[in-house]
Motif scaffolding. Sequence first.
Motif, PDB file in Angstrom:
ATOM      1  N   TYR A   2       0.829  -1.196   0.000  1.00  0.00           N
ATOM      2  CA  TYR A   2       0.000   0.000   0.000  1.00  0.00           C
ATOM      3  C   TYR A   2       0.867   1.252   0.000  1.00  0.00           C
ATOM      4  CZ  TYR A   2      -3.717   3.246   1.192  1.00  0.00           C
ATOM      5  OH  TYR A   2      -4.602   4.291   1.170  1.00  0.00           O
ATOM      6  N   ASP A   5      -1.821   7.915  -0.178  1.00  0.00           N
ATOM      7  CA  ASP A   5      -2.164   9.007  -1.080  1.00  0.00           C
ATOM      8  C   ASP A   5      -2.130  10.303  -0.258  1.00  0.00           C
ATOM      9  OD1 ASP A   5      -4.453   9.024   0.410  1.00  0.00           O
ATOM     10  OD2 ASP A   5      -5.784   8.429  -1.211  1.00  0.00           O
ATOM     11  N   PHE A   7      -4.371  12.004   1.028  1.00  0.00           N
ATOM     12  CA  PHE A   7      -5.247  11.966   2.190  1.00  0.00           C
ATOM     13  C   PHE A   7      -4.565  11.273   3.370  1.00  0.00           C
ATOM     14  CE2 PHE A   7      -8.448   9.938   4.800  1.00  0.00           C
ATOM     15  CZ  PHE A   7      -9.323  10.982   5.037  1.00  0.00           C
ATOM     16  N   ASP A   8      -3.965  10.114   3.118  1.00  0.00           N
ATOM     17  CA  ASP A   8      -3.276   9.383   4.196  1.00  0.00           C
ATOM     18  C   ASP A   8      -2.111  10.209   4.754  1.00  0.00           C
ATOM     19  OD1 ASP A   8      -4.743   6.809   3.910  1.00  0.00           O
ATOM     20  OD2 ASP A   8      -3.696   6.699   2.003  1.00  0.00           O
ATOM     21  N   ALA A  10      -1.878  13.467   4.748  1.00  0.00           N
ATOM     22  CA  ALA A  10      -2.426  14.578   5.532  1.00  0.00           C
ATOM     23  C   ALA A  10      -2.886  14.086   6.901  1.00  0.00           C
ATOM     24  CB  ALA A  10      -3.587  15.225   4.767  1.00  0.00           C
ATOM     25  N   PHE A  11      -3.468  12.891   6.920  1.00  0.00           N
ATOM     26  CA  PHE A  11      -3.949  12.318   8.176  1.00  0.00           C
ATOM     27  C   PHE A  11      -2.801  12.156   9.177  1.00  0.00           C
ATOM     28  CE2 PHE A  11      -4.475   8.509  10.798  1.00  0.00           C
ATOM     29  CZ  PHE A  11      -5.696   8.750  11.414  1.00  0.00           C
ATOM     30  N   SER A  14      -1.381  15.529  10.327  1.00  0.00           N
ATOM     31  CA  SER A  14      -2.267  16.171  11.304  1.00  0.00           C
ATOM     32  C   SER A  14      -2.129  15.501  12.665  1.00  0.00           C
ATOM     33  CB  SER A  14      -3.727  16.074  10.874  1.00  0.00           C
ATOM     34  OG  SER A  14      -3.939  16.694   9.647  1.00  0.00           O
ATOM     35  N   ARG A  15      -1.972  14.189  12.634  1.00  0.00           N
ATOM     36  CA  ARG A  15      -1.870  13.470  13.890  1.00  0.00           C
ATOM     37  C   ARG A  15      -0.579  13.843  14.633  1.00  0.00           C
ATOM     38  NH1 ARG A  15      -4.905  10.223  17.307  1.00  0.00           N
ATOM     39  NH2 ARG A  15      -3.577   8.671  18.249  1.00  0.00           N
ATOM     40  N   ARG A 150      -6.912  -1.231   8.980  1.00  0.00           N
ATOM     41  CA  ARG A 150      -6.020  -0.175   9.479  1.00  0.00           C
ATOM     42  C   ARG A 150      -6.675   1.191   9.310  1.00  0.00           C
ATOM     43  NH1 ARG A 150      -2.588   3.846   8.181  1.00  0.00           N
ATOM     44  NH2 ARG A 150      -3.000   3.680   5.956  1.00  0.00           N
ATOM     45  N   GLN A 151      -7.202   1.435   8.128  1.00  0.00           N
ATOM     46  CA  GLN A 151      -7.796   2.745   7.881  1.00  0.00           C
ATOM     47  C   GLN A 151      -9.059   2.935   8.733  1.00  0.00           C
ATOM     48  OE1 GLN A 151      -8.103   3.851   3.744  1.00  0.00           O
ATOM     49  NE2 GLN A 151      -6.117   2.974   3.237  1.00  0.00           N
ATOM     50  N   TRP A 152      -9.926   1.932   8.727  1.00  0.00           N
ATOM     51  CA  TRP A 152     -11.185   2.032   9.466  1.00  0.00           C
ATOM     52  C   TRP A 152     -10.950   2.246  10.963  1.00  0.00           C
ATOM     53  CZ3 TRP A 152     -12.410  -1.950  12.986  1.00  0.00           C
ATOM     54  CH2 TRP A 152     -13.675  -1.841  13.610  1.00  0.00           C
ATOM     55  N   SER A 153      -9.926   1.587  11.508  1.00  0.00           N
ATOM     56  CA  SER A 153      -9.724   1.665  12.960  1.00  0.00           C
ATOM     57  C   SER A 153      -8.926   2.909  13.381  1.00  0.00           C
ATOM     58  CB  SER A 153      -9.021   0.404  13.473  1.00  0.00           C
ATOM     59  OG  SER A 153      -7.754   0.254  12.871  1.00  0.00           O
ATOM     60  N   SER A 154      -8.295   3.598  12.433  1.00  0.00           N
ATOM     61  CA  SER A 154      -7.455   4.750  12.782  1.00  0.00           C
ATOM     62  C   SER A 154      -8.330   5.917  13.248  1.00  0.00           C
ATOM     63  CB  SER A 154      -6.624   5.199  11.576  1.00  0.00           C
ATOM     64  OG  SER A 154      -5.706   4.203  11.227  1.00  0.00           O
ATOM     65  N   ILE A 155      -8.148   6.295  14.511  1.00  0.00           N
ATOM     66  CA  ILE A 155      -8.979   7.325  15.154  1.00  0.00           C
ATOM     67  C   ILE A 155     -10.459   7.051  14.907  1.00  0.00           C
ATOM     68  CG2 ILE A 155      -9.164   9.778  15.731  1.00  0.00           C
ATOM     69  CD1 ILE A 155      -6.628  10.388  14.502  1.00  0.00           C
TER      70      ILE A 155
ATOM     71  N   VAL B 160      -7.981  15.927  14.369  1.00  0.00           N
ATOM     72  CA  VAL B 160      -7.362  15.544  13.107  1.00  0.00           C
ATOM     73  C   VAL B 160      -8.466  15.674  12.051  1.00  0.00           C
ATOM     74  CG1 VAL B 160      -6.374  13.604  11.815  1.00  0.00           C
ATOM     75  CG2 VAL B 160      -5.686  14.017  14.176  1.00  0.00           C
ATOM     76  N   PRO B 161      -8.345  16.618  11.133  1.00  0.00           N
ATOM     77  CA  PRO B 161      -9.482  16.877  10.237  1.00  0.00           C
ATOM     78  C   PRO B 161      -9.781  15.739   9.266  1.00  0.00           C
ATOM     79  CG  PRO B 161      -7.685  18.454   9.830  1.00  0.00           C
ATOM     80  CD  PRO B 161      -7.232  17.547  10.922  1.00  0.00           C
ATOM     81  N   GLU B 162      -8.768  14.948   8.941  1.00  0.00           N
ATOM     82  CA  GLU B 162      -9.001  13.854   8.003  1.00  0.00           C
ATOM     83  C   GLU B 162      -9.603  12.682   8.766  1.00  0.00           C
ATOM     84  OE1 GLU B 162      -6.015  15.258   8.528  1.00  0.00           O
ATOM     85  OE2 GLU B 162      -5.889  16.562   6.763  1.00  0.00           O
ATOM     86  N   TYR B 164     -11.473   8.684   8.479  1.00  0.00           N
ATOM     87  CA  TYR B 164     -11.676   7.523   7.610  1.00  0.00           C
ATOM     88  C   TYR B 164     -13.082   6.933   7.726  1.00  0.00           C
ATOM     89  CZ  TYR B 164      -6.652   7.076   6.656  1.00  0.00           C
ATOM     90  OH  TYR B 164      -5.361   7.269   6.237  1.00  0.00           O
ATOM     91  N   GLN B 165     -13.767   7.217   8.847  1.00  0.00           N
ATOM     92  CA  GLN B 165     -15.009   6.505   9.099  1.00  0.00           C
ATOM     93  C   GLN B 165     -16.215   7.358   8.771  1.00  0.00           C
ATOM     94  OE1 GLN B 165     -12.916   7.473  11.428  1.00  0.00           O
ATOM     95  NE2 GLN B 165     -11.653   5.653  11.762  1.00  0.00           N
ATOM     96  N   ARG B 181     -11.638  11.493   0.590  1.00  0.00           N
ATOM     97  CA  ARG B 181     -10.360  11.215  -0.040  1.00  0.00           C
ATOM     98  C   ARG B 181     -10.410  11.611  -1.510  1.00  0.00           C
ATOM     99  NH1 ARG B 181      -6.627   7.440   0.656  1.00  0.00           N
ATOM    100  NH2 ARG B 181      -7.690   6.388   2.312  1.00  0.00           N
ATOM    101  N   PRO B 182      -9.412  12.376  -1.954  1.00  0.00           N
ATOM    102  CA  PRO B 182      -9.438  12.736  -3.363  1.00  0.00           C
ATOM    103  C   PRO B 182      -9.295  11.484  -4.220  1.00  0.00           C
ATOM    104  CG  PRO B 182      -7.399  13.456  -2.326  1.00  0.00           C
ATOM    105  CD  PRO B 182      -8.262  12.905  -1.248  1.00  0.00           C
ATOM    106  N   LEU B 184      -8.073   9.003  -6.825  1.00  0.00           N
ATOM    107  CA  LEU B 184      -6.797   8.832  -7.507  1.00  0.00           C
ATOM    108  C   LEU B 184      -7.063   8.490  -8.962  1.00  0.00           C
ATOM    109  CD1 LEU B 184      -4.538   6.760  -5.159  1.00  0.00           C
ATOM    110  CD2 LEU B 184      -4.649   9.212  -5.482  1.00  0.00           C
TER     111      LEU B 184
END
Lengths: 566, 188
Positions: A2, A5, A7-8, A10-11, A14-15, A150-155, B160-162, B164-165, B181-182, B184
């Motif tokens: 993986y 992108d 978005f990831d 930036a996430f 920010s964290r 991983r993505q779903w569970s992050s924060i 954290v503004p971004e 996933y859920q 998410r932009p 791709l």
Amino acid sequence: MYRYDEFDHAFVTSRVAQFRDQVARRLAGDLTEDQFKPLRLQNGLYLQLHAYMLRIAIPYGVLSSRQLRQLAMIARTWDRGFGHFTTRQNIQLNWTKLEDAPAMLAALAEVEMHCIQTSGNCIRNTTADPYAGVAPDEIEDPRVWAEVIRQWSSIHPEFLFLPRKFKIALTGAAEDRAAIAFHDIGLRMVKGRGDNAGQIGFQVFVGGGQGRTPYVALLLNDFLPREHLLSFLEAAMRVYNLHGRRDNIYKARIKILVNALGADEFRRQVMAEWAKIEKPSIDLPAEEYQRIAKYFAPLQLATLPNDDAAVAKRRASDAGFARWLRNNVMAHKVAGYRIVNISFKEPGKVPGDASSAQMEAVAALAEQYGHDEIRVTYQQNLVLPTVALKDVVAVYDALVENGLATGNTELITDIIACPGLDYCSLANARAIPVAQAIALRFANPAVVDDIGPLRLNISGCINACGHHHSGNIGILGVDKKGTEHYQITLGGSPKDDAEIGGILGPSFPAEEVPDAIETIVGVYKAGRTSASETFLAAYRRMGAKPFKEALYGAPKPAAQRIPEGV
Amino acid sequence: MARRSPPLNVFPRECEMTKLWKNGGFAADVFVAVDDATPLPVATPVIVTLKRWREARAEVLALAVPVGLAADVTAALDPASDELGRLALIVIPFQKFTDGRGYSLARRLRDEFGFRGEIRATGEVLIDQLPLMLRCGFDSFVISHGPTLRALAAGQTSQVPEVYQTAAYGRARTTLRFATRPKLAAAE
Ligand code: HEM
Ligand code: SF4
């Protein structure tokens, strides 16, 4: 693998900024230590005996060469030039200074890494089969879903303050190499039968775990269509978050809830919750699945001959190479390629410790021969998942130079050990020196080969970070009147036939442990029906009695040996 | 005796300062919370216990004022028999900020029971958890923690503004996960 992108990226950025601000507010006194601690833990910063420990997430154990080099650099710059691979496919740095942590996090972010949720009462880093994507016995590559989790569970806003930590493991293969039966939730990808024929889904297990009350996970759902994974997980997590015990830290894991309610009642509650959940808003959209799955598309490999003259020649002339080839090099799903296990268990070394130089050596090998991919195993070793058979000799020679060519995968010296009293504030006893002493006792590779597959695991206290419950031989550090003692269990298994080992008898002082292990191995060798009957199979057939008699003497009651008992 | 909400005050040290924060700013609290021993007030929005709501609902509704419910994280609410649709407000206590049950309760109310009234957090509501509460469907907050009050007054958040859920932002349900998410062009 993986790739982040924008978005990831930036996430994670920010964290890091959020945590920097939280550290500043802690220093300014706006956050008390109690208020700061869960935030610190959710960023992987753990206070240990001597210093802070930084636990870096290696999602489902997958690393690129660039990431491994960066880990080497971070360990060299801000730690003592080595890291420790953990049983959850992470890496820990044991000598972190609090003031360095933000810079270390920023260096990790440069290579798409972080420490998010490697600690704390939240959903932890998800682990997976280290041979994912390359194992011949695979039904589907579990890394895609591990990345989705991983993505779903992050924060995840609902699940950051669970009753206790929560660990998920996945496998997509016939053989379980991820110990899914010892996780809060274990997921196995399966082909549907009957009404579900033609579909791929998950078998969902729940409530496994080690610690002071070990349980093998129970079956929660025999076939969950894979597209509903997230809504189903959300339902199970919500039931746990609302009903898991919060009055007693030792009874707060989901295993306690599941076993208090019984599997049927727990399943009924999860199904009732799941029925009410608005699935389409939670389940992964098909386009997003496809976007993520593309990153895990199989490598385009030219098929090569499945035998190689140079390898055969070296095998005939070099016993060390032959042994390594037999024990550490596994079949790959593509002809002409192999999975290469790199052992960090050279007898006498600290299990799972890797120096920065060793990390760099493995990174270079992965670049040159391994399609830039490295995996971490829960047995605290590394794997090069795709090496052409013709390159195996060159890889071996480079590993020899770096002290990484021990051919002992899944053998008695491939010991899992927790940090124990050398680092951990909860320990009763040291684990690392005991592992070293046992490995040195079995330093003769011919003896080790003759013993055959044998998982030996050591924990420094009942929290069981070293998985002693699931070791074929398990060793547990106990405190007996202020001295370090070790209790031995036999018959545990982390695999498809998962089982919790049984306690053999009174504990031993450290210096007697290698003798005791040698005695146990002697009973096995004398009693096995043939060299192909494994230790575990023989133990299951023979029972504990001959082992107890050999260790404690037949007529003498066990308690006489160490009168004060355990 | 009638008293201002919240019924639960876990910060005696700073109890002189308790404020309601909603819709991105501080607001007056029009509700009065009453315990079961206190007679119902007249002509003022009221917060009652679950016991009273279950046992004396007709009497409460006869007041013809907006009604709030002081929920209990351990008691199961039934959307039908508890007539949640008649409530203007449900108050969820956080006895400790590490007790995460309130998050799941709020999501149940929003996503499963379709509750569209106000969901209010009380107790140990801190700046670092407030964004999580918002995303689980809370839309008002009773705050007594000094640094949190100061941060909010200064317009600071800890978010954290971004994300996933999928999550509920207050009452407006938005499907944020992955959608932010932009796209791709193609995976490299
Ligand atoms: C030195 C710092 C460490 C401390 C203080 C620590 C503490 C703990 C505690 C308290 C538990 C029990 C939690 C529970 O079951 O409720 C636990 C479990 C566990 N730890 Fe650690 N640990 C440390 C290091 C490690 C390391 C280095 C590893 C990996 C090699 C590890 C792997 C695990 C695992 C796999 C469990 C799971 C047991 C289960 O599933 O129930 N820990 N740890
Ligand atoms: S098993 Fe005990 S001694 Fe070992 S790391 Fe875990 S808590 Fe520490």
